[in-house]
Scaffold this motif. Structure first.
Motif, PDB file in Angstrom:
ATOM      1  N   GLU A 140       2.404  11.585 -10.062  1.00  0.00           N
ATOM      2  CA  GLU A 140       1.792  12.915 -10.029  1.00  0.00           C
ATOM      3  C   GLU A 140       2.856  14.000 -10.062  1.00  0.00           C
ATOM      4  O   GLU A 140       2.736  14.983 -10.804  1.00  0.00           O
ATOM      5  CB  GLU A 140       0.917  13.062  -8.780  1.00  0.00           C
ATOM      6  N   ARG A 141       3.919  13.817  -9.246  1.00  0.00           N
ATOM      7  CA  ARG A 141       5.001  14.807  -9.234  1.00  0.00           C
ATOM      8  C   ARG A 141       5.731  14.856 -10.572  1.00  0.00           C
ATOM      9  O   ARG A 141       6.126  15.929 -11.029  1.00  0.00           O
ATOM     10  CB  ARG A 141       5.977  14.491  -8.101  1.00  0.00           C
ATOM     11  N   ALA A 142       5.910  13.681 -11.190  1.00  0.00           N
ATOM     12  CA  ALA A 142       6.578  13.637 -12.496  1.00  0.00           C
ATOM     13  C   ALA A 142       5.753  14.372 -13.540  1.00  0.00           C
ATOM     14  O   ALA A 142       6.307  15.105 -14.369  1.00  0.00           O
ATOM     15  CB  ALA A 142       6.816  12.189 -12.925  1.00  0.00           C
ATOM     16  N   ALA A 143       4.437  14.207 -13.501  1.00  0.00           N
ATOM     17  CA  ALA A 143       3.560  14.905 -14.450  1.00  0.00           C
ATOM     18  C   ALA A 143       3.641  16.413 -14.223  1.00  0.00           C
ATOM     19  O   ALA A 143       3.712  17.191 -15.189  1.00  0.00           O
ATOM     20  CB  ALA A 143       2.121  14.409 -14.311  1.00  0.00           C
ATOM     21  N   ILE A 144       3.659  16.829 -12.957  1.00  0.00           N
ATOM     22  CA  ILE A 144       3.779  18.262 -12.643  1.00  0.00           C
ATOM     23  C   ILE A 144       5.124  18.784 -13.135  1.00  0.00           C
ATOM     24  O   ILE A 144       5.209  19.862 -13.737  1.00  0.00           O
ATOM     25  CB  ILE A 144       3.603  18.496 -11.129  1.00  0.00           C
ATOM     26  N   TYR A 145       6.182  18.001 -12.881  1.00  0.00           N
ATOM     27  CA  TYR A 145       7.512  18.411 -13.323  1.00  0.00           C
ATOM     28  C   TYR A 145       7.572  18.541 -14.840  1.00  0.00           C
ATOM     29  O   TYR A 145       8.093  19.534 -15.363  1.00  0.00           O
ATOM     30  CB  TYR A 145       8.573  17.417 -12.848  1.00  0.00           C
ATOM     31  N   LEU A 146       7.045  17.550 -15.562  1.00  0.00           N
ATOM     32  CA  LEU A 146       7.096  17.590 -17.025  1.00  0.00           C
ATOM     33  C   LEU A 146       6.309  18.774 -17.574  1.00  0.00           C
ATOM     34  O   LEU A 146       6.753  19.430 -18.525  1.00  0.00           O
ATOM     35  CB  LEU A 146       6.588  16.275 -17.615  1.00  0.00           C
ATOM     36  N   ALA A 147       5.159  19.059 -16.965  1.00  0.00           N
ATOM     37  CA  ALA A 147       4.383  20.221 -17.405  1.00  0.00           C
ATOM     38  C   ALA A 147       5.155  21.509 -17.134  1.00  0.00           C
ATOM     39  O   ALA A 147       5.207  22.405 -17.990  1.00  0.00           O
ATOM     40  CB  ALA A 147       3.021  20.241 -16.702  1.00  0.00           C
ATOM     41  N   ALA A 148       5.784  21.609 -15.962  1.00  0.00           N
ATOM     42  CA  ALA A 148       6.574  22.802 -15.637  1.00  0.00           C
ATOM     43  C   ALA A 148       7.775  22.919 -16.564  1.00  0.00           C
ATOM     44  O   ALA A 148       8.115  24.015 -17.022  1.00  0.00           O
ATOM     45  CB  ALA A 148       7.038  22.746 -14.176  1.00  0.00           C
ATOM     46  N   ARG A 149       8.411  21.789 -16.852  1.00  0.00           N
ATOM     47  CA  ARG A 149       9.555  21.814 -17.769  1.00  0.00           C
ATOM     48  C   ARG A 149       9.140  22.287 -19.156  1.00  0.00           C
ATOM     49  O   ARG A 149       9.830  23.108 -19.770  1.00  0.00           O
ATOM     50  CB  ARG A 149      10.184  20.430 -17.858  1.00  0.00           C
ATOM     51  N   ASP A 150       7.996  21.796 -19.633  1.00  0.00           N
ATOM     52  CA  ASP A 150       7.510  22.226 -20.945  1.00  0.00           C
ATOM     53  C   ASP A 150       7.212  23.722 -20.948  1.00  0.00           C
ATOM     54  O   ASP A 150       7.530  24.425 -21.918  1.00  0.00           O
ATOM     55  CB  ASP A 150       6.275  21.425 -21.350  1.00  0.00           C
ATOM     56  N   ARG A 151       6.602  24.216 -19.841  1.00  0.00           N
ATOM     57  CA  ARG A 151       6.341  25.664 -19.745  1.00  0.00           C
ATOM     58  C   ARG A 151       7.652  26.440 -19.708  1.00  0.00           C
ATOM     59  O   ARG A 151       7.795  27.489 -20.320  1.00  0.00           O
ATOM     60  CB  ARG A 151       5.506  25.976 -18.504  1.00  0.00           C
ATOM     61  N   TYR A 152       8.641  25.894 -18.975  1.00  0.00           N
ATOM     62  CA  TYR A 152       9.939  26.545 -18.880  1.00  0.00           C
ATOM     63  C   TYR A 152      10.604  26.615 -20.248  1.00  0.00           C
ATOM     64  O   TYR A 152      11.116  27.667 -20.651  1.00  0.00           O
ATOM     65  CB  TYR A 152      10.836  25.791 -17.896  1.00  0.00           C
ATOM     66  N   ILE A 153      10.585  25.500 -20.962  1.00  0.00           N
ATOM     67  CA  ILE A 153      11.219  25.474 -22.284  1.00  0.00           C
ATOM     68  C   ILE A 153      10.538  26.455 -23.220  1.00  0.00           C
ATOM     69  O   ILE A 153      11.202  27.210 -23.944  1.00  0.00           O
ATOM     70  CB  ILE A 153      11.208  24.034 -22.860  1.00  0.00           C
ATOM     71  N   ALA A 154       9.200  26.458 -23.192  1.00  0.00           N
ATOM     72  CA  ALA A 154       8.464  27.390 -24.057  1.00  0.00           C
ATOM     73  C   ALA A 154       8.758  28.840 -23.663  1.00  0.00           C
ATOM     74  O   ALA A 154       8.983  29.698 -24.525  1.00  0.00           O
ATOM     75  CB  ALA A 154       6.968  27.104 -23.975  1.00  0.00           C
ATOM     76  N   THR A 156       0.838  -1.205   0.000  1.00  0.00           N
ATOM     77  CA  THR A 156       0.000   0.000   0.000  1.00  0.00           C
ATOM     78  C   THR A 156       0.872   1.254   0.000  1.00  0.00           C
ATOM     79  O   THR A 156       0.620   2.188  -0.754  1.00  0.00           O
ATOM     80  CB  THR A 156      -0.931  -0.015   1.224  1.00  0.00           C
ATOM     81  N   VAL A 157       1.916   1.251   0.844  1.00  0.00           N
ATOM     82  CA  VAL A 157       2.833   2.397   0.900  1.00  0.00           C
ATOM     83  C   VAL A 157       3.542   2.558  -0.446  1.00  0.00           C
ATOM     84  O   VAL A 157       3.684   3.678  -0.960  1.00  0.00           O
ATOM     85  CB  VAL A 157       3.850   2.224   2.052  1.00  0.00           C
ATOM     86  N   TYR A 158       3.984   1.452  -1.032  1.00  0.00           N
ATOM     87  CA  TYR A 158       4.664   1.506  -2.329  1.00  0.00           C
ATOM     88  C   TYR A 158       3.739   2.062  -3.409  1.00  0.00           C
ATOM     89  O   TYR A 158       4.152   2.925  -4.186  1.00  0.00           O
ATOM     90  CB  TYR A 158       5.145   0.105  -2.711  1.00  0.00           C
ATOM     91  N   LYS A 159       2.502   1.577  -3.446  1.00  0.00           N
ATOM     92  CA  LYS A 159       1.567   2.062  -4.467  1.00  0.00           C
ATOM     93  C   LYS A 159       1.266   3.540  -4.273  1.00  0.00           C
ATOM     94  O   LYS A 159       1.176   4.290  -5.249  1.00  0.00           O
ATOM     95  CB  LYS A 159       0.273   1.246  -4.427  1.00  0.00           C
ATOM     96  N   ALA A 160       1.137   3.967  -3.012  1.00  0.00           N
ATOM     97  CA  ALA A 160       0.915   5.394  -2.749  1.00  0.00           C
ATOM     98  C   ALA A 160       2.133   6.202  -3.195  1.00  0.00           C
ATOM     99  O   ALA A 160       1.995   7.274  -3.784  1.00  0.00           O
ATOM    100  CB  ALA A 160       0.631   5.625  -1.266  1.00  0.00           C
ATOM    101  N   GLY A 161       3.333   5.675  -2.927  1.00  0.00           N
ATOM    102  CA  GLY A 161       4.558   6.358  -3.363  1.00  0.00           C
ATOM    103  C   GLY A 161       4.650   6.430  -4.877  1.00  0.00           C
ATOM    104  O   GLY A 161       5.050   7.456  -5.435  1.00  0.00           O
ATOM    105  N   GLN A 162       4.290   5.334  -5.547  1.00  0.00           N
ATOM    106  CA  GLN A 162       4.291   5.329  -7.016  1.00  0.00           C
ATOM    107  C   GLN A 162       3.314   6.370  -7.559  1.00  0.00           C
ATOM    108  O   GLN A 162       3.638   7.100  -8.499  1.00  0.00           O
ATOM    109  CB  GLN A 162       3.898   3.947  -7.548  1.00  0.00           C
ATOM    110  N   LYS A 163       2.125   6.415  -6.972  1.00  0.00           N
ATOM    111  CA  LYS A 163       1.121   7.386  -7.424  1.00  0.00           C
ATOM    112  C   LYS A 163       1.627   8.811  -7.206  1.00  0.00           C
ATOM    113  O   LYS A 163       1.524   9.657  -8.091  1.00  0.00           O
ATOM    114  CB  LYS A 163      -0.190   7.166  -6.675  1.00  0.00           C
ATOM    115  N   ASN A 164       2.218   9.048  -6.013  1.00  0.00           N
ATOM    116  CA  ASN A 164       2.766  10.366  -5.711  1.00  0.00           C
ATOM    117  C   ASN A 164       3.884  10.720  -6.685  1.00  0.00           C
ATOM    118  O   ASN A 164       3.957  11.849  -7.185  1.00  0.00           O
ATOM    119  CB  ASN A 164       3.279  10.387  -4.270  1.00  0.00           C
ATOM    120  N   TYR A 165       4.755   9.750  -6.969  1.00  0.00           N
ATOM    121  CA  TYR A 165       5.850   9.987  -7.910  1.00  0.00           C
ATOM    122  C   TYR A 165       5.309  10.330  -9.293  1.00  0.00           C
ATOM    123  O   TYR A 165       5.786  11.268  -9.939  1.00  0.00           O
ATOM    124  CB  TYR A 165       6.752   8.756  -7.993  1.00  0.00           C
TER     125      TYR A 165
END
Length: 194
Positions: free
Chosen positions: A82-96, A71-80
């Motif tokens: 979500e954070r990766a998606a936020i990071y990729l969106a921010a990176r794309d905004r940064y690049i643009a 359960t902890v691992y799955k929650a960590g995976q989900k959190n990761y």
């Protein structure tokens, strides 16, 4: 005609069967030994049942611990994720956003002067390609052992800005980092948040 069979008494058969059906009588020592064997088997069965119950309880504990960890691992995976998606969106905004900044053409002597060595970078002065000092290197970001970006603390308390290695060159003779971004764009970059 047929002769009738003679009646045989039931008691006769019983008298013949009695000696065969008689059970030998055990001695007290044999009875004690039989009781001891039965008790040993009962004790062994109880011990086996107790061990089985103990093993089952241990297995249930391990199974519960595994489920908690899963359960902890799955929650960590989900959190990761979500954070990766936020990071990729921010990176794309940064690049643009970063693409819109004005870049000067590198003078010929800096065309191939990529930053390779990090020994002289921390604290090095940062200048624009026209020679104006804008700050100094405060931190180095490495990717696969190579400089990926530098955090530059701008002069006059303007803040810090990360500059990609593609916008940087190192003048080894003067120990100065050069950027092709202009000062105004560097100041604007300090206000961006992702």
């Amino acid at each position: 005609m047929f002769a009738r069979p003679l009646p045989v008494s039931f008691a006769f058969f019983l008298s013949l069967a009695a000696p065969a059906a008689a059970q030998p009588v055990s001695t007290p020592a044999e009875q004690t030994q039989t009781q001891q064997l039965n008790q040993n088997i009962t004790d062994a069965n109880r011990a086996a049942d107790a061990k089985k119950a103990e093993n089952n309880a241990l297995y249930q504990q391990q199974q519960a611990r595994y489920q908690e960890q899963l359960t902890v691992y799955k929650a960590g995976q989900k959190n990761y994720q979500e954070r990766a998606a936020i990071y990729l969106a921010a990176r794309d905004r940064y690049i643009a956003g970063h693409a819109q900044y004005q870049r000067a053409t590198w003078p010929a002597r800096y065309q191939q002067s990529l930053i390779v060595d990090t020994n002289d970078l921390l604290g090095a002065r940062v200048r624009t390609s026209n020679g104006r000092t804008v700050g100094q290197v405060a931190e180095i970001a490495l990717l696969d052992g190579r400089v990926d970006a530098l955090r530059v603390t701008l002069d006059n308390r303007r803040g810090d800005v990360w500059v990609d290695s593609g916008d940087l060159r190192f003048d080894a003779d003067k120990k100065v980092v050069m950027t092709n971004l202009n000062r105004r764009d560097l100041y604007i970059m300090t206000q961006e948040t992702y």
